[in-house]
Scaffold this motif. Sequence first.
Motif, PDB file in Angstrom:
ATOM      1  N   HIS A   1       0.801  -1.220   0.000  1.00 15.03           N
ATOM      2  CA  HIS A   1       0.000   0.000   0.000  1.00 15.03           C
ATOM      3  C   HIS A   1       0.835   1.273   0.000  1.00 15.03           C
TER       4      HIS A   1
ATOM      5  N   THR B   1       3.361   4.267  -1.099  1.00 12.32           N
ATOM      6  CA  THR B   1       3.802   4.984  -2.289  1.00 12.32           C
ATOM      7  C   THR B   1       4.991   5.846  -1.884  1.00 12.32           C
TER       8      THR B   1
ATOM      9  N   CYS C   1       0.472   6.220   2.345  1.00 12.98           N
ATOM     10  CA  CYS C   1      -0.274   4.976   2.488  1.00 12.98           C
ATOM     11  C   CYS C   1      -1.581   5.094   1.728  1.00 12.98           C
ATOM     12  N   THR C   2      -1.857   4.135   0.851  1.00  9.86           N
ATOM     13  CA  THR C   2      -3.087   4.127   0.066  1.00  9.86           C
ATOM     14  C   THR C   2      -4.007   2.995   0.499  1.00  9.86           C
TER      15      THR C   2
ATOM     16  N   GLU D   1      -4.031   9.574  -0.527  1.00 13.14           N
ATOM     17  CA  GLU D   1      -3.034   8.884   0.293  1.00 13.14           C
ATOM     18  C   GLU D   1      -2.799   9.697   1.554  1.00 13.14           C
TER      19      GLU D   1
END
Length: 82
Positions: A26, A28, A40-41, A59
């Motif tokens: 998750h 990026t 964080c996605t 995100e």
Amino acid sequence: MRISKWKHPIRHWRCVHTSSCRECKHATFDPRRRCSHYGCTNPRVIGYTDRTSGVHYDELDASSVRGTRWCDFKPIEEGDDD
């Protein structure tokens, strides 16, 4: 971000026993910044933020997510090109 093990013992334990955000599916990375900034996605934390603050984010800062109950660490698989 450093978590105090005396003020937040559960979150500190989770941070210590969870792998780094570099290894998460998750996460990026923004190479334009000088320091290492991971986002964080994770859909669980994005949905929680949408419900509580009423603002939609694509995100969030990974250091504010790591160690919380919404951190859903998934290792990057070898065949993933993301």
